[in-house]
Design a protein around this motif. Structure first.
Motif, PDB file in Angstrom:
ATOM      1  N   VAL A   1      38.189  17.585 -11.980  1.00 22.76           N
ATOM      2  CA  VAL A   1      37.277  18.510 -11.304  1.00 22.76           C
ATOM      3  C   VAL A   1      37.703  19.943 -11.594  1.00 22.76           C
ATOM      4  O   VAL A   1      38.869  20.214 -11.888  1.00 22.76           O
TER       5      VAL A   1
ATOM      6  N   ASP B   1      31.421  23.182  -7.419  1.00 17.02           N
ATOM      7  CA  ASP B   1      32.409  22.336  -8.085  1.00 17.02           C
ATOM      8  C   ASP B   1      31.802  21.572  -9.261  1.00 17.02           C
ATOM      9  O   ASP B   1      30.606  21.247  -9.276  1.00 17.02           O
TER      10      ASP B   1
ATOM     11  N   VAL C   1      27.274  18.614 -12.081  1.00 19.06           N
ATOM     12  CA  VAL C   1      27.393  19.333 -10.816  1.00 19.06           C
ATOM     13  C   VAL C   1      26.292  18.852  -9.889  1.00 19.06           C
ATOM     14  O   VAL C   1      25.206  18.460 -10.330  1.00 19.06           O
TER      15      VAL C   1
ATOM     16  N   ARG D   1      37.228  23.337  -9.415  1.00 14.35           N
ATOM     17  CA  ARG D   1      36.742  23.913  -8.172  1.00 14.35           C
ATOM     18  C   ARG D   1      36.000  25.221  -8.455  1.00 14.35           C
ATOM     19  O   ARG D   1      36.533  26.099  -9.148  1.00 14.35           O
ATOM     20  N   ASP D   2      34.776  25.304  -7.941  1.00 18.17           N
ATOM     21  CA  ASP D   2      33.934  26.499  -8.160  1.00 18.17           C
ATOM     22  C   ASP D   2      33.813  26.815  -9.648  1.00 18.17           C
ATOM     23  O   ASP D   2      33.751  27.976 -10.044  1.00 18.17           O
TER      24      ASP D   2
END
Length: 208
Positions: free
Chosen positions: A151, A99, A85, A153-154
């Motif tokens: 990935v 992310d 990250v 997200r968040d």
């Protein structure tokens, strides 16, 4: 500092200081970790000792110990991955969600549909062992041509705040100060003088 960097160097050009300079020490900070992605549809690692040992350790912690490494090696729905990250240039606070990038370390052919198991994230250097964030969640593939990189997200939640310290205190003058680094294309004496004058003028207006 943010307010000062937003100042215009000249009224005519309306060039903001933040567009031509940055505080000394400003940089992106990275957290890293290694984890397991589960739920893969037969596209996980095969015959990878590291993954097999990690799965066996995880099963043992979950209350399902197994002594047969061969049994674990037959699983193809798990992948051993690196997790990273980027904390950005402005730092983060407790509770922020950012992310996550997940990359296969083994022979997995795709991370599509996989879910990252809860993974602790620490700084790149070995001196600091603090867990700054935990990452988990379902993986999405931003580029189908590279199915082994995904990935979330968040997907990482910050546990320990991380801030950049740009302001310093000088004992002799009993004043606070910070250093600015001008971009190479603006590294001229006239520009330096204009920046200093603008910052000093703003401080006088504020009564500092």
């Amino acid at each position: 500092i943010a307010a000062l960097l937003a100042l215009a160097v000249t009224a005519q050009a309306m060039t903001r200081i933040q567009d031509i300079a940055r505080p000394a020490g400003e940089r992106n900070n990275i957290l890293v970790g290694t984890g397991l992605v589960t739920g893969l549809n037969g596209t996980g690692d095969s015959d990878l000792d590291t993954t097999s040992e990690a799965v066996r350790t995880w099963l043992s912690k979950a209350g399902y110990p197994t002594d047969s490494i061969e049994t674990v090696q037959k699983m193809k729905n798990v992948a051993f991955v690196t997790v990273t990250v980027d904390l950005g240039r402005n730092g983060v606070v407790d509770g922020d969600d950012i992310d996550v990038v997940v990359s296969s370390m083994g022979k997995a052919s795709s991370l599509a549909g996989g879910i990252l198991f809860v993974t602790p994230l620490t700084p790149v250097h070995d001196r600091d062992k603090t867990v700054y964030a935990w990452a988990q969640g379902k993986i999405a593939l931003p580029d189908p041509r590279h199915p082994t990189v995904g990935v979330i997200r968040d997907g990482a939640t910050i546990e320990v705040p991380h801030h950049h310290s740009y302001v310093h205190f000088e004992n002799e003058s009993q004043k606070y100060y910070f250093d600015l680094i001008l971009d190479d294309s603006f590294g001229r004496f006239q520009v330096v003088q204009a920046v200093v004058m603008e910052i000093n003028a703003n401080n006088q207006i504020q009564g500092d």
